[in-house]
Design an enzyme around this catalytic site. Structure first.
Site, PDB file in Angstrom:
ATOM      1  N   GLU A   1       0.818  -1.215   0.000  1.00 35.61           N
ATOM      2  CA  GLU A   1       0.000   0.000   0.000  1.00 35.61           C
ATOM      3  C   GLU A   1       0.852   1.265   0.000  1.00 35.61           C
ATOM      4  O   GLU A   1       2.000   1.272   0.437  1.00 35.61           O
ATOM      5  CB  GLU A   1      -0.976   0.003   1.172  1.00 35.61           C
ATOM      6  CG  GLU A   1      -0.346  -0.053   2.531  1.00 35.61           C
ATOM      7  CD  GLU A   1      -1.404  -0.001   3.640  1.00 35.61           C
ATOM      8  OE1 GLU A   1      -2.046  -1.042   3.897  1.00 35.61           O
ATOM      9  OE2 GLU A   1      -1.575   1.070   4.231  1.00 35.61           O
TER      10      GLU A   1
ATOM     11  N   CYS B   1       3.612   8.553   0.443  1.00 33.35           N
ATOM     12  CA  CYS B   1       4.234   7.665   1.427  1.00 33.35           C
ATOM     13  C   CYS B   1       4.303   6.275   0.807  1.00 33.35           C
ATOM     14  O   CYS B   1       3.275   5.714   0.432  1.00 33.35           O
ATOM     15  CB  CYS B   1       3.374   7.665   2.694  1.00 33.35           C
ATOM     16  SG  CYS B   1       3.902   6.459   3.920  1.00 33.35           S
TER      17      CYS B   1
ATOM     18  N   CYS C   1       6.993  -6.841   7.111  1.00 33.40           N
ATOM     19  CA  CYS C   1       8.117  -6.285   7.874  1.00 33.40           C
ATOM     20  C   CYS C   1       8.478  -7.277   8.965  1.00 33.40           C
ATOM     21  O   CYS C   1       7.615  -7.982   9.481  1.00 33.40           O
ATOM     22  CB  CYS C   1       7.673  -4.956   8.493  1.00 33.40           C
ATOM     23  SG  CYS C   1       8.975  -4.118   9.439  1.00 33.40           S
TER      24      CYS C   1
ATOM     25  N   CYS D   1       7.421  -4.165  15.723  1.00 30.74           N
ATOM     26  CA  CYS D   1       6.970  -3.099  16.640  1.00 30.74           C
ATOM     27  C   CYS D   1       5.543  -3.423  17.098  1.00 30.74           C
ATOM     28  O   CYS D   1       4.685  -3.796  16.303  1.00 30.74           O
ATOM     29  CB  CYS D   1       7.029  -1.731  15.968  1.00 30.74           C
ATOM     30  SG  CYS D   1       8.711  -1.271  15.499  1.00 30.74           S
TER      31      CYS D   1
ATOM     32  N   CYS E   1       2.208  -1.816  15.504  1.00 32.78           N
ATOM     33  CA  CYS E   1       2.186  -1.637  14.044  1.00 32.78           C
ATOM     34  C   CYS E   1       1.515  -2.818  13.339  1.00 32.78           C
ATOM     35  O   CYS E   1       1.860  -3.976  13.586  1.00 32.78           O
ATOM     36  CB  CYS E   1       3.624  -1.469  13.535  1.00 32.78           C
ATOM     37  SG  CYS E   1       3.700  -1.209  11.755  1.00 32.78           S
TER      38      CYS E   1
ATOM     39  N   GLY F   1       7.239  -1.732   6.016  1.00 34.33           N
ATOM     40  CA  GLY F   1       8.622  -2.173   5.849  1.00 34.33           C
ATOM     41  C   GLY F   1       9.620  -1.302   6.569  1.00 34.33           C
ATOM     42  O   GLY F   1       9.313  -0.177   6.971  1.00 34.33           O
ATOM     43  N   GLU F   2      10.812  -1.856   6.749  1.00 31.50           N
ATOM     44  CA  GLU F   2      11.906  -1.101   7.359  1.00 31.50           C
ATOM     45  C   GLU F   2      12.915  -0.803   6.250  1.00 31.50           C
ATOM     46  O   GLU F   2      13.620  -1.710   5.785  1.00 31.50           O
ATOM     47  CB  GLU F   2      12.535  -1.932   8.493  1.00 31.50           C
ATOM     48  CG  GLU F   2      13.845  -1.415   9.027  1.00 31.50           C
ATOM     49  CD  GLU F   2      13.860   0.082   9.370  1.00 31.50           C
ATOM     50  OE1 GLU F   2      12.949   0.565  10.051  1.00 31.50           O
ATOM     51  OE2 GLU F   2      14.804   0.769   8.925  1.00 31.50           O
TER      52      GLU F   2
ATOM     53  N   SER G   1      12.363   6.864   7.077  1.00 31.43           N
ATOM     54  CA  SER G   1      12.082   6.618   8.492  1.00 31.43           C
ATOM     55  C   SER G   1      12.599   5.246   8.904  1.00 31.43           C
ATOM     56  O   SER G   1      12.367   4.255   8.218  1.00 31.43           O
ATOM     57  CB  SER G   1      10.560   6.687   8.701  1.00 31.43           C
ATOM     58  OG  SER G   1      10.230   6.436  10.033  1.00 31.43           O
TER      59      SER G   1
ATOM     60  N   SER H   1      12.239   6.476  14.529  1.00 32.62           N
ATOM     61  CA  SER H   1      11.090   6.091  15.345  1.00 32.62           C
ATOM     62  C   SER H   1      11.588   5.838  16.760  1.00 32.62           C
ATOM     63  O   SER H   1      12.258   4.846  17.018  1.00 32.62           O
ATOM     64  CB  SER H   1      10.436   4.835  14.761  1.00 32.62           C
ATOM     65  OG  SER H   1       9.937   5.136  13.476  1.00 32.62           O
ATOM     66  N   LEU H   2      11.282   6.776  17.650  1.00 34.40           N
ATOM     67  CA  LEU H   2      11.822   6.730  19.013  1.00 34.40           C
ATOM     68  C   LEU H   2      10.866   5.973  19.943  1.00 34.40           C
ATOM     69  O   LEU H   2      11.224   4.945  20.509  1.00 34.40           O
ATOM     70  CB  LEU H   2      12.056   8.173  19.485  1.00 34.40           C
ATOM     71  CG  LEU H   2      12.722   8.393  20.835  1.00 34.40           C
ATOM     72  CD1 LEU H   2      14.122   7.826  20.865  1.00 34.40           C
ATOM     73  CD2 LEU H   2      12.764   9.898  21.163  1.00 34.40           C
ATOM     74  N   HIS H   3       9.685   6.487  20.104  1.00 32.58           N
ATOM     75  CA  HIS H   3       8.567   5.847  20.809  1.00 32.58           C
ATOM     76  C   HIS H   3       8.773   5.554  22.288  1.00 32.58           C
ATOM     77  O   HIS H   3       7.822   5.198  22.986  1.00 32.58           O
ATOM     78  CB  HIS H   3       8.103   4.565  20.097  1.00 32.58           C
ATOM     79  CG  HIS H   3       7.763   4.751  18.658  1.00 32.58           C
ATOM     80  ND1 HIS H   3       7.109   5.864  18.177  1.00 32.58           N
ATOM     81  CD2 HIS H   3       8.007   3.978  17.570  1.00 32.58           C
ATOM     82  CE1 HIS H   3       6.961   5.760  16.871  1.00 32.58           C
ATOM     83  NE2 HIS H   3       7.509   4.626  16.473  1.00 32.58           N
TER      84      HIS H   3
ATOM     85  N   ASN I   1      -2.465   4.956  16.306  1.00 29.36           N
ATOM     86  CA  ASN I   1      -3.640   4.470  15.582  1.00 29.36           C
ATOM     87  C   ASN I   1      -3.960   3.094  16.115  1.00 29.36           C
ATOM     88  O   ASN I   1      -3.189   2.165  15.882  1.00 29.36           O
ATOM     89  CB  ASN I   1      -3.317   4.330  14.093  1.00 29.36           C
ATOM     90  CG  ASN I   1      -3.630   5.580  13.316  1.00 29.36           C
ATOM     91  OD1 ASN I   1      -4.742   6.101  13.387  1.00 29.36           O
ATOM     92  ND2 ASN I   1      -2.649   6.062  12.588  1.00 29.36           N
TER      93      ASN I   1
ATOM     94  N   CYS J   1      -0.780   2.594   9.355  1.00 29.27           N
ATOM     95  CA  CYS J   1       0.242   1.832   8.654  1.00 29.27           C
ATOM     96  C   CYS J   1      -0.168   0.371   8.430  1.00 29.27           C
ATOM     97  O   CYS J   1      -0.341  -0.371   9.376  1.00 29.27           O
ATOM     98  CB  CYS J   1       1.479   1.835   9.555  1.00 29.27           C
ATOM     99  SG  CYS J   1       2.940   2.334   8.739  1.00 29.27           S
TER     100      CYS J   1
HETATM  101  N1  SAH Z   1      10.044   0.907   9.663  1.00 29.15           N
HETATM  102  C1  SAH Z   1      10.122   2.326   9.624  1.00 29.15           C
HETATM  103  C2  SAH Z   1       9.092   2.997   8.731  1.00 29.15           C
HETATM  104  C3  SAH Z   1       7.686   2.510   8.715  1.00 29.15           C
HETATM  105  S1  SAH Z   1       6.582   2.961   9.990  1.00 29.15           S
HETATM  106  C4  SAH Z   1      10.092   2.903  11.023  1.00 29.15           C
HETATM  107  O1  SAH Z   1       9.958   2.157  11.966  1.00 29.15           O
HETATM  108  O2  SAH Z   1      10.280   4.105  11.174  1.00 29.15           O
HETATM  109  C5  SAH Z   1       6.349   4.690   9.958  1.00 29.15           C
HETATM  110  C6  SAH Z   1       6.048   5.269  11.343  1.00 29.15           C
HETATM  111  O3  SAH Z   1       4.722   4.952  11.776  1.00 29.15           O
HETATM  112  C7  SAH Z   1       6.980   4.738  12.412  1.00 29.15           C
HETATM  113  O4  SAH Z   1       7.347   5.769  13.287  1.00 29.15           O
HETATM  114  C8  SAH Z   1       6.087   3.737  13.113  1.00 29.15           C
HETATM  115  O5  SAH Z   1       6.570   3.428  14.378  1.00 29.15           O
HETATM  116  C9  SAH Z   1       4.762   4.434  13.099  1.00 29.15           C
HETATM  117  N2  SAH Z   1       3.594   3.583  13.329  1.00 29.15           N
HETATM  118  C10 SAH Z   1       3.385   2.321  12.918  1.00 29.15           C
HETATM  119  N3  SAH Z   1       2.189   1.876  13.310  1.00 29.15           N
HETATM  120  C11 SAH Z   1       1.605   2.876  13.992  1.00 29.15           C
HETATM  121  C12 SAH Z   1       0.368   3.029  14.666  1.00 29.15           C
HETATM  122  N4  SAH Z   1      -0.530   2.033  14.720  1.00 29.15           N
HETATM  123  N5  SAH Z   1       0.118   4.210  15.258  1.00 29.15           N
HETATM  124  C13 SAH Z   1       1.012   5.228  15.210  1.00 29.15           C
HETATM  125  N6  SAH Z   1       2.190   5.142  14.604  1.00 29.15           N
HETATM  126  C14 SAH Z   1       2.499   3.980  14.004  1.00 29.15           C
END
Ligand code: SAH
Length: 345
Positions: free
Chosen positions: A93, A106, A113, A117, A120, A160-161, A192, A215-217, A291, A334
């Site tokens: 997608e 995007c 992937c 995470c 995700c 994907g990463e 990213s 992506s810190l989180h 999300n 995502c």
């Molecule tokens: N693999 C890469 C890029 C893809 S994800 C990465 O990890 O950065 C793009 C961004 O969306 C990342 O910051 C990811 O952590 C975030 N993301 C994925 N699923 C999400 C969700 N359900 N809610 C909010 N952010 C999300």
């Protein structure tokens, strides 16, 4: 024998290929322009080449296409989500977002992937395969053709990463920003990553002017580990050092992404720790209220507490925004559109 993927070749490679066929080098330039400027899908369209040459090309090469399977258009903000099918039947997608400053796409960098995470949807079925450069480009080319709009910004933030598909990513970036191709400005491209340290270092050495988003989180090693398995492999301190070095080497400010998950990483101590981590860094922080996905019971903070979180950081001198939510009436998060499709099939 499988035909060679001509759309993943750089112009320099194409010159060699064409010369080996006994043709003149300028033919390669013409073909490259057909592929990456005029977005041709078949050799038949390349009308300034002779018929015998087109037939030779047809016999040796393929121009891989991504085919439209489904398109969702948000009634709220005009965001478009696309589900595309690859030549081997896999689906991916992509999203088109319209901003005042231009159109942003995007794209996905892998089918599925393997990063795992927790919040995700893209990672739930694991990794199927890497995308080729032509398949990453194809998402943008197809969207430009379907929408009739010029794409000015590209973010590699879909499924994907990207740094887990490093060589194809770098080749894609070169083709995408090549002045003899679609020529997207490097400054308008963001990649990213969840934090694959060795490849963050390699990317800094490529001397691109693209933006790196991390992506810190989580604001501590422990917090990150609870949400992102990759943190078991690379310590937060190493990841931050790689971000600093990216900034030093490229002069490009790093963006930190932080998905706000209620009760997990949106508390007072998270605010304080984040301020400590970021106050001495020249960076930008993007807060994304998570999300929710049906496979996990993560909850997003309400609007007010997300605003409070942001204000606190802002007062402490952090350059921070809450990501404006686009396309919330379509399969927004995502990997959700693809996931629904794959499950139904
Ligand atoms: N693999 C890469 C890029 C893809 S994800 C990465 O990890 O950065 C793009 C961004 O969306 C990342 O910051 C990811 O952590 C975030 N993301 C994925 N699923 C999400 C969700 N359900 N809610 C909010 N952010 C999300």
């Amino acid at each position: 024998m499988d035909k060679k993927d001509i759309s993943s070749c750089t112009l320099e490679e194409l010159v060699k290929e064409i010369e080996q066929m006994g043709e003149k080098a300028f033919r390669a330039k013409q073909i490259y322009e057909w592929l990456h400027v005029k977005l041709a899908e078949h050799f038949d369209e390349m009308t300034n080449l002779s018929k015998p040459l087109r037939e030779k090309l047809e016999a040796a090469y393929e121009i891989p296409q991504v085919k439209l399977v489904e398109r969702q258009v948000s009634a709220l903000d005009g965001t478009n989500k696309f589900l595309f099918e690859l030549e081997d039947g896999h689906v991916i997608e992509s999203v088109l977002m319209k901003y005042k400053h231009g159109n942003s796409v995007c794209i996905s960098s892998q089918v599925g992937c393997r990063m795992g995470c927790r919040f995700c949807a893209s990672t739930i079925g694991g990794l199927e395969r890497n995308l080729r450069p032509s398949e990453m480009l194809g998402q943008i080319y197809r969207i430009q053709k379907i929408s009739g709009e010029r794409v000015s910004n590209v973010v590699v933030m879909g499924t994907g990463e990207p740094l887990d598909n490093y060589d194809n990513l770098v080749r894609f970036l070169r083709l995408l920003t090549d002045e003899r191709g679609l020529h997207i400005s490097q400054r308008n491209v963001t990649v990213s990553t969840c934090g694959i340290v060795p490849n963050m270092k390699r990317l800094a050495e490529e001397k691109f002017q693209i933006t790196l988003a991390l992506s810190l989180h989580g604001s501590t090693q422990e917090k990150r580990k609870a949400l992102m398995p990759i943190a078991n492999k690379y310590e937060l301190s190493e990841v931050l050092a790689a971000c600093d070095s990216y900034f030093e080497k490229t002069g490009r400010r790093v963006t930190f992404e932080y998905s706000l998950v209620h009760g997990v990483n949106d508390g007072k101590e998270d605010e304080n720790e984040l301020v400590n981590l970021l106050k001495c860094r020249n960076c930008h922080l993007n807060l994304i209220p998570v999300n929710p996905i049906k496979e996990r019971n993560f909850v997003r903070p309400d609007k007010k507490s997300a605003e409070n979180f942001k204000n606190k950081l802002e007062k402490s001198g952090i350059n921070v925004t809450i990501r404006r939510e686009l396309g919330s009436d379509i399969d927004g998060a995502c990997g959700q559109l693809r996931r629904r499709y794959v499950e139904a099939r």
